[in-house]
Design an enzyme around this catalytic site. Structure first.
Site, mmCIF file in Angstrom:
data_model
loop_
_atom_site.group_PDB
_atom_site.id
_atom_site.type_symbol
_atom_site.label_atom_id
_atom_site.label_comp_id
_atom_site.label_asym_id
_atom_site.label_seq_id
_atom_site.Cartn_x
_atom_site.Cartn_y
_atom_site.Cartn_z
ATOM 1 N N ASP A 81 0.838 -1.200 0.000
ATOM 2 C CA ASP A 81 0.000 0.000 0.000
ATOM 3 C C ASP A 81 0.883 1.264 0.000
ATOM 4 O O ASP A 81 1.875 1.331 0.736
ATOM 5 C CB ASP A 81 -0.852 -0.060 1.284
ATOM 6 C CG ASP A 81 -2.032 0.879 1.283
ATOM 7 O OD1 ASP A 81 -2.492 1.264 0.192
ATOM 8 O OD2 ASP A 81 -2.519 1.213 2.387
ATOM 9 N N HIS A 82 0.509 2.261 -0.797
ATOM 10 C CA HIS A 82 1.144 3.593 -0.762
ATOM 11 C C HIS A 82 2.669 3.592 -0.794
ATOM 12 O O HIS A 82 3.310 4.284 0.017
ATOM 13 C CB HIS A 82 0.710 4.372 0.490
ATOM 14 C CG HIS A 82 -0.703 4.844 0.415
ATOM 15 N ND1 HIS A 82 -1.115 5.832 -0.433
ATOM 16 C CD2 HIS A 82 -1.804 4.436 1.082
ATOM 17 C CE1 HIS A 82 -2.418 6.014 -0.293
ATOM 18 N NE2 HIS A 82 -2.864 5.173 0.621
ATOM 19 N N ASP A 103 2.357 5.285 -5.301
ATOM 20 C CA ASP A 103 1.638 6.503 -4.946
ATOM 21 C C ASP A 103 2.471 7.721 -5.336
ATOM 22 O O ASP A 103 3.314 8.188 -4.572
ATOM 23 C CB ASP A 103 1.328 6.508 -3.449
ATOM 24 C CG ASP A 103 0.582 7.779 -3.041
ATOM 25 O OD1 ASP A 103 0.349 8.645 -3.911
ATOM 26 O OD2 ASP A 103 0.244 7.914 -1.853
ATOM 27 N N GLU A 133 -2.494 6.465 -8.158
ATOM 28 C CA GLU A 133 -3.457 7.402 -7.554
ATOM 29 C C GLU A 133 -3.410 8.753 -8.264
ATOM 30 O O GLU A 133 -2.327 9.290 -8.507
ATOM 31 C CB GLU A 133 -3.127 7.568 -6.061
ATOM 32 C CG GLU A 133 -4.016 8.564 -5.333
ATOM 33 C CD GLU A 133 -3.796 8.535 -3.808
ATOM 34 O OE1 GLU A 133 -3.532 7.447 -3.260
ATOM 35 O OE2 GLU A 133 -3.863 9.611 -3.194
ATOM 36 N N HIS A 205 -9.869 4.811 -0.907
ATOM 37 C CA HIS A 205 -8.995 4.807 0.271
ATOM 38 C C HIS A 205 -9.750 5.465 1.423
ATOM 39 O O HIS A 205 -10.732 6.162 1.214
ATOM 40 C CB HIS A 205 -7.713 5.594 -0.024
ATOM 41 C CG HIS A 205 -6.729 4.801 -0.830
ATOM 42 N ND1 HIS A 205 -5.523 4.381 -0.321
ATOM 43 C CD2 HIS A 205 -6.794 4.328 -2.094
ATOM 44 C CE1 HIS A 205 -4.880 3.693 -1.249
ATOM 45 N NE2 HIS A 205 -5.617 3.648 -2.342
ATOM 46 N N GLY A 207 -11.385 3.975 3.889
ATOM 47 C CA GLY A 207 -12.691 3.318 3.972
ATOM 48 C C GLY A 207 -13.312 3.327 5.349
ATOM 49 O O GLY A 207 -14.543 3.253 5.471
ATOM 50 N N ASN A 227 -10.516 0.097 0.595
ATOM 51 C CA ASN A 227 -9.493 -0.058 1.638
ATOM 52 C C ASN A 227 -10.027 0.231 3.035
ATOM 53 O O ASN A 227 -10.624 1.302 3.258
ATOM 54 C CB ASN A 227 -8.355 0.939 1.404
ATOM 55 C CG ASN A 227 -7.568 0.656 0.151
ATOM 56 O OD1 ASN A 227 -7.862 -0.279 -0.597
ATOM 57 N ND2 ASN A 227 -6.546 1.453 -0.089
ATOM 58 N N GLY A 229 -8.418 0.240 6.964
ATOM 59 C CA GLY A 229 -7.246 0.032 7.806
ATOM 60 C C GLY A 229 -7.495 0.409 9.251
ATOM 61 O O GLY A 229 -7.381 -0.399 10.165
HETATM 62 P P1 13P Z 1 -8.449 3.909 6.674
HETATM 63 O O1 13P Z 1 -7.309 3.568 7.582
HETATM 64 O O2 13P Z 1 -8.946 5.269 6.866
HETATM 65 O O3 13P Z 1 -9.528 2.859 6.730
HETATM 66 O O4 13P Z 1 -7.844 3.864 5.185
HETATM 67 C C1 13P Z 1 -7.139 2.739 4.763
HETATM 68 C C2 13P Z 1 -6.469 2.999 3.475
HETATM 69 O O5 13P Z 1 -6.979 3.680 2.615
HETATM 70 C C3 13P Z 1 -5.147 2.402 3.253
HETATM 71 O O6 13P Z 1 -4.518 2.921 2.134
#
Ligand code: 13P
Length: 285
Positions: A81-82, A103, A133, A205, A207, A227, A229
């Site tokens: 990710d990123h 990213d 992105e 992102h 989410g 996503n 997290g």
């Molecule tokens: P959140 O941590 O806000 O759910 O976002 C997760 C995310 O987009 C990871 O790239």
């Protein structure tokens, strides 16, 4: 099976559902994330930040995801990710990640394109998928704060996609990383416009801050990867605080960790069920 992002998103597009991409914050939570997806009847994308990948060891994440995908007969993607640096991306691909995000959203468009082209060339030659992105997602992730997100400019997105053969595109449509105490207002007119112009799978992102009642409308507008997290991080940490406050010092560590992983299982199972957009899945059968 262990799959790349393109494979699972192509199937999601065909049947019209969204695949949950859940950030693993440690190795402990991964088995329960995969079991939850299996029980919900869905593929899953396990994603790690570069820092978490380095903390656990990239090959260790790969080994767990591959083994569980084979043993449980569930489709698992392992996604970085990123990532902003080519070296980190190369390390993940060489370790066996099946998908990466480059990213370059903070860069000028031309530079974002040039760097993305290099990533795509390296990744696709190894059957690894690439997410990029356009626009930026505000909020806080891994302790880094970007105060204001920037909406995706549809023209810039089209210019980017003309030049770069990505497998998924993350878009700025009003979400924020790390928003766990309130819900965001999504820019649905922009989401609809992007969906009408772009054929590639779109990615949300941030989410955690999206209201679950918006999920179906997002799926109907081409969001194929979603996503989550912070909700897992906060849930695991809350459970851990309670467990470790109450525990006997010589209690088996397992007894304190399992309730934390159960919170993660419950979130993944619940959200995955919503992402499956069951009405439309049944209609295509
Ligand atoms: P959140 O941590 O806000 O759910 O976002 C997760 C995310 O987009 C990871 O790239």
């Amino acid at each position: 099976m262990y799959k790349n992002l393109k494979e699972v998103l192509t199937e999601a597009e065909r049947i019209n559902y969204t695949v949950g991409a859940f950030n693993a914050h440690n190795l402990e939570m991964v088995p329960d994330m995969i079991r939850a997806a299996k029980d919900a009847g869905s593929p899953i994308i396990i994603q790690t930040s570069v820092s978490t990948a380095q903390y656990v060891g990239m090959k260790n994440f790969v080994a767990v995801c591959k083994t569980m995908a084979d043993d449980l007969l569930v489709d698992v993607v392992l996604h970085l990710d990123h990532a902003k640096s080519f070296d980190d991306i190369k390390e993940a691909i060489d370790a066996g990640y099946s998908s990466v995000m480059f990213d370059g959203s903070a860069l000028p468009l031309r530079e974002n394109i040039e760097k993305a082209l290099r990533v795509v060339e390296y990744a696709h030659a190894r059957d690894v998928s690439v997410e990029c992105e356009i626009g930026t997602i505000g909020g806080t992730e891994e302790g880094v704060t970007i105060a204001e997100g920037v909406y995706t400019d549809p023209k810039q997105a089209l210019t980017f996609l003309d030049a770069v053969d990505v497998d998924a595109l993350a878009v700025g449509v009003g979400t924020h990383h790390g928003q766990f105490q309130s819900k965001t207002k999504l820019n649905f007119p922009l989401i609809e416009e992007l969906h009408s112009l772009i054929t590639k799978p779109l990615v949300i992102h941030g989410g955690t801050g999206v209201d679950e009642s918006d999920y179906t409308q997002l799926t109907e507008n081409g969001i194929r990867k979603f996503n989550v997290g912070t909700e897992l991080l906060v849930g695991w940490t809350r459970a851990a605080k309670k467990q470790f406050e109450d525990t006997e010092l010589n209690n088996s560590l397992r007894n304190n960790i399992m309730p934390c992983n159960q919170v993660v299982y419950d979130v993944v199972y619940h959200k995955t069920g919503l992402f499956l957009n069951k009405k439309s899945v049944v209609a295509t059968m």
